[in-house]
Design an enzyme around this catalytic site. Structure first.
Site, PDB file in Angstrom:
ATOM      1  N   ASN A   6       0.861  -1.179   0.000  1.00  0.00           N
ATOM      2  CA  ASN A   6       0.000   0.000   0.000  1.00  0.00           C
ATOM      3  C   ASN A   6       0.904   1.237   0.000  1.00  0.00           C
ATOM      4  O   ASN A   6       1.446   1.627   1.039  1.00  0.00           O
ATOM      5  CB  ASN A   6      -0.892  -0.043   1.254  1.00  0.00           C
ATOM      6  CG  ASN A   6      -1.867   1.113   1.306  1.00  0.00           C
ATOM      7  OD1 ASN A   6      -1.749   2.077   0.554  1.00  0.00           O
ATOM      8  ND2 ASN A   6      -2.836   1.007   2.200  1.00  0.00           N
ATOM      9  N   ARG A 239     -10.242  17.640   6.552  1.00  0.00           N
ATOM     10  CA  ARG A 239     -10.941  17.961   5.297  1.00  0.00           C
ATOM     11  C   ARG A 239     -12.357  18.440   5.588  1.00  0.00           C
ATOM     12  O   ARG A 239     -13.004  17.950   6.502  1.00  0.00           O
ATOM     13  CB  ARG A 239     -10.961  16.726   4.383  1.00  0.00           C
ATOM     14  CG  ARG A 239      -9.567  16.347   3.914  1.00  0.00           C
ATOM     15  CD  ARG A 239      -9.564  15.065   3.115  1.00  0.00           C
ATOM     16  NE  ARG A 239      -8.988  13.955   3.863  1.00  0.00           N
ATOM     17  CZ  ARG A 239      -8.960  12.688   3.439  1.00  0.00           C
ATOM     18  NH1 ARG A 239      -9.479  12.377   2.276  1.00  0.00           N
ATOM     19  NH2 ARG A 239      -8.420  11.740   4.170  1.00  0.00           N
ATOM     20  N   GLU A 383      -8.345  -3.504   5.242  1.00  0.00           N
ATOM     21  CA  GLU A 383      -8.128  -3.297   3.801  1.00  0.00           C
ATOM     22  C   GLU A 383      -7.056  -4.237   3.268  1.00  0.00           C
ATOM     23  O   GLU A 383      -7.159  -4.753   2.159  1.00  0.00           O
ATOM     24  CB  GLU A 383      -7.730  -1.841   3.540  1.00  0.00           C
ATOM     25  CG  GLU A 383      -8.905  -0.895   3.688  1.00  0.00           C
ATOM     26  CD  GLU A 383      -8.491   0.562   3.799  1.00  0.00           C
ATOM     27  OE1 GLU A 383      -7.761   0.893   4.765  1.00  0.00           O
ATOM     28  OE2 GLU A 383      -8.883   1.359   2.951  1.00  0.00           O
TER      29      GLU A 383
END
Ligand code: AMP
Length: 417
Positions: A6, A239, A383
Site C-alpha cells: 500500500n 478535510r 483493507e
C-alpha cells in the site's frame, strides 16, 4: 505467500500472508518517504526492528522492504520467488475498473491516465508496481482499486448537474473512495449476521482520518459520500466535507486567496481541526469538548450531524435500512460518537444497547438493542486482508498449486489444497 503493498504519498505499508491467508507472517511501515526523518519499522512475529535511514523514493522503500523480508536474523523468506503474488492498493482507477485486475500494459496505461484524478496517490501506486515488477520477476501483480467498488453507483447519484460534456468528455463525476474497506466490511457484516448480502440494505460508516459513508444495497455500492476529489461528503480530520461551492469564489474574488491556498484550506485546514482550532484527532477534540471547550463541542456536533443526516438520506435512497455499520479509527473506537450518531435515528429502527456499545471492540460487534429493527454493528476494517483476498482470487491457479521449490523459512511454499 501473498504480499500486499500500500503505497501512500509518503509511506509504504506492507503485509505478508501465508498463501491460505490464515496468518500474517510479517508486516511493516516505511514512513516519511522523501522527507527528513524517514524510517522503516518491520515486524515478523515477535521480531523485527525500527531504523531511521534515508528513503528518497518509493523504489528505495520497496528495496528496503525486500531486504527486511530476507533479513539474515528476522527475515521470513530466502528469495523473492518465495512470494506467490503481490496485491497493490491503487487509489484511482477512473471509470474503467469495476473489479481488481492482474497488472498488464493496458492496466498500467490506465493507471497513468488517471494520474490527473489522483495526482498525489496514483504516481506512488505506479512507482510501487514498477518496483515490484523489477524486484520480484515473474511474480504476478494484482491491483485493487479504491474506486472500483463504487462503480455500481447509478448515474443519478454519480453524475453532477453540470454541463453533461464535463462528465462525458472529461470524466467529471462522483468516483468515491475507501471502496476496499467498505467492500470488506459489508461482506463481514453479512457474514456476522448470517444474512445473504444480496438481501441486505446497509450504510457503512468508515469513520477514520478520512470519512466515507456508503449505501450498500444487495452488496453493491449505490451511493457514497466522497465524490470527485477526496474532501467532499461529511467533515473529516482536516478535510471540510461538502460546503456551498460558491464560497470558493468568495474566498478567491473577495478575500484574495489563491486557488492553491483554497485547496490547502479544504484538504488540510478544515474539518475537526478547522472548527476546533486545536486538533484533527477525535480523541483530543471530544476530551476538550467534555472539558467545556465550545469550539471542540461544535466540531463534534457538526461531525455527528452531517453523518446522521447522510444516514437518513441513504436510507431514503435505498428505500429501507437493515444494518448500520461503524468501522475505522473513530467508528471502531469511539462509543461516544456511535451513541451520538444513533440517537435520533430511532424513527428508522436504529436503537443501540449502551452497555454493549461500550464493549463493542472487545468482541461484541452487534450493539443493537433488543427492540431495534435495524442491526447496528461495529466491524473492524481490514483493507490489507481484502487486497490479499482479491490477490489470491486472481492469482493463476498453477502458481498456487505448483510447489515452487523456494524457501519460505518454515512457512508453506504453495497453497495447501
Ligand atoms: P484511521 O484513519 O482509521 O486510522 O483513524 C484514525 C483516527 O481515529 C484518529 O485520527 C482518531 O481521531 C480516531 N480514533 C482512534 N481511536 C479513537 C478513540 N478511542 N476515540 C475517538 N477517536 C479515535
Amino acid at each position: 505467500m501473498i504480499l500486499t503493498i500500500n503505497c501512500g504519498s509518503s509511506s509504504l505499508k506492507y503485509q505478508l500472508y501465508t498463501t491460505d491467508l490464515s496468518e500474517v507472517v510479517a508486516k511493516g511501515l516505511i514512513a516519511r518517504i522523501g522527507e527528513d526523518g524517514s524510517y522503516s519499522d518491520h515486524k515478523a512475529g515477535g521480531r523485527g526492528e525500527k531504523v531511521e535511514l534515508p528513503v528518497p523514493d518509493h523504489k528505495t522503500a520497496l528495496e528496503l522492504m525486500l531486504a527486511s523480508l530476507m533479513h539474515a536474523d528476522y527475515g521470513v523468506i530466502d528469495c523473492p520467488a518465495a512470494i506467490t503474488a503481490i496485491g497493490h492498493r491503487a487509489v484511482h482507477g477512473g471509470d474503467v475498473f469495476v473489479d481488481s485486475v492482474v497488472v498488464d500494459d493496458a492496466v498500467m496505461a490506465q493507471l497513468r491516465a488517471c494520474v490527473g484524478f489522483a495526482p498525489l496517490h496514483n504516481p506512488c501506486n505506479i512507482a510501487g508496481i514498477e518496483a515490484a515488477m523489477r524486484l520480484f520477476p515473474g511474480v504476478p501483480n494484482i491491483v485493487v482499486f479504491d474506486t472500483a467498488f463504487h462503480q455500481t453507483v447509478p448515474p443519478e447519484a454519480h453524475v453532477y448537474a453540470l454541463p453533461y460534456a464535463l462528465y462525458a468528455k472529461s470524466g467529471i463525476r462522483k468516483y468515491g473512495f475507501h471502496g476496499t474497506s467498505c467492500r470488506y466490511v459489508s461482506q463481514a457484516t453479512a457474514d456476522l449476521l448470517n444474512w445473504p448480502i444480496e438481501d441486505m440494505k446497509m450504510v457503512i460508516c468508515h469513520l477514520g482520518n478520512g470519512v466515507t459513508l456508503t449505501a450498500v444495497d444487495g452488496g453493491r455500492s449505490v451511493d457514497t459520500s466522497i465524490g470527485f476529489g477526496t474532501f467532499g461528503g461529511v467533515p473529516m480530520g482536516t478535510r471540510s466535507g461538502d460546503f456551498d461551492p460558491s464560497i470558493i469564489f468568495h474566498l478567491v474574488n473577495q478575500l484574495g486567496m489563491s486557488l492553491k491556498d483554497v485547496e490547502t484550506l479544504c484538504y488540510h485546514k478544515s474539518g475537526l481541526l478547522g472548527v476546533s482550532g486545536v486538533s484533527n484527532d477525535m480523541r483530543e477534540v471530544t476530551t476538550r469538548a467534555a472539558d467545556g471547550d465550545e469550539r471542540c463541542r461544535l466540531a463534534v456536533e457538526i461531525f455527528v450531524y452531517q453523518i446522521k443526516k447522510t444516514i437518513g438520506a441513504y436510507a431514503a435512497a435505498m428505500n429501507g435500512l437493515d444494518a448500520l455499520v461503524f468501522t475505522a479509527g473513530i467508528g471502531e473506537n469511539s462509543a461516544e460518537i456511535r451513541t451520538r450518531i444513533c440517537s435520533g435515528l430511532g424513527f428508522l429502527g436504529v436503537r443501540i444497547d449502551e452497555a454493549t456499545n461500550e464493549v463493542a471492540r472487545d468482541g461484541y460487534p452487534n450493539i443493537s438493542a433488543a427492540d431495534a429493527s435495524v442491526a447496528t454493528l461495529v466491524v473492524p476494517t481490514d483493507e490489507e486482508r481484502m487486497i490479499a483476498m482479491d490477490t489470491l482470487r486472481l492469482t493463476p491457479d498453477h502458481l498456487l498449486t505448483t510447489p515452487r521449490g523456494v524457501s519460505a523459512r518454515g512457512y508453506e511454499q504453495a497453497r495447501p489444497l
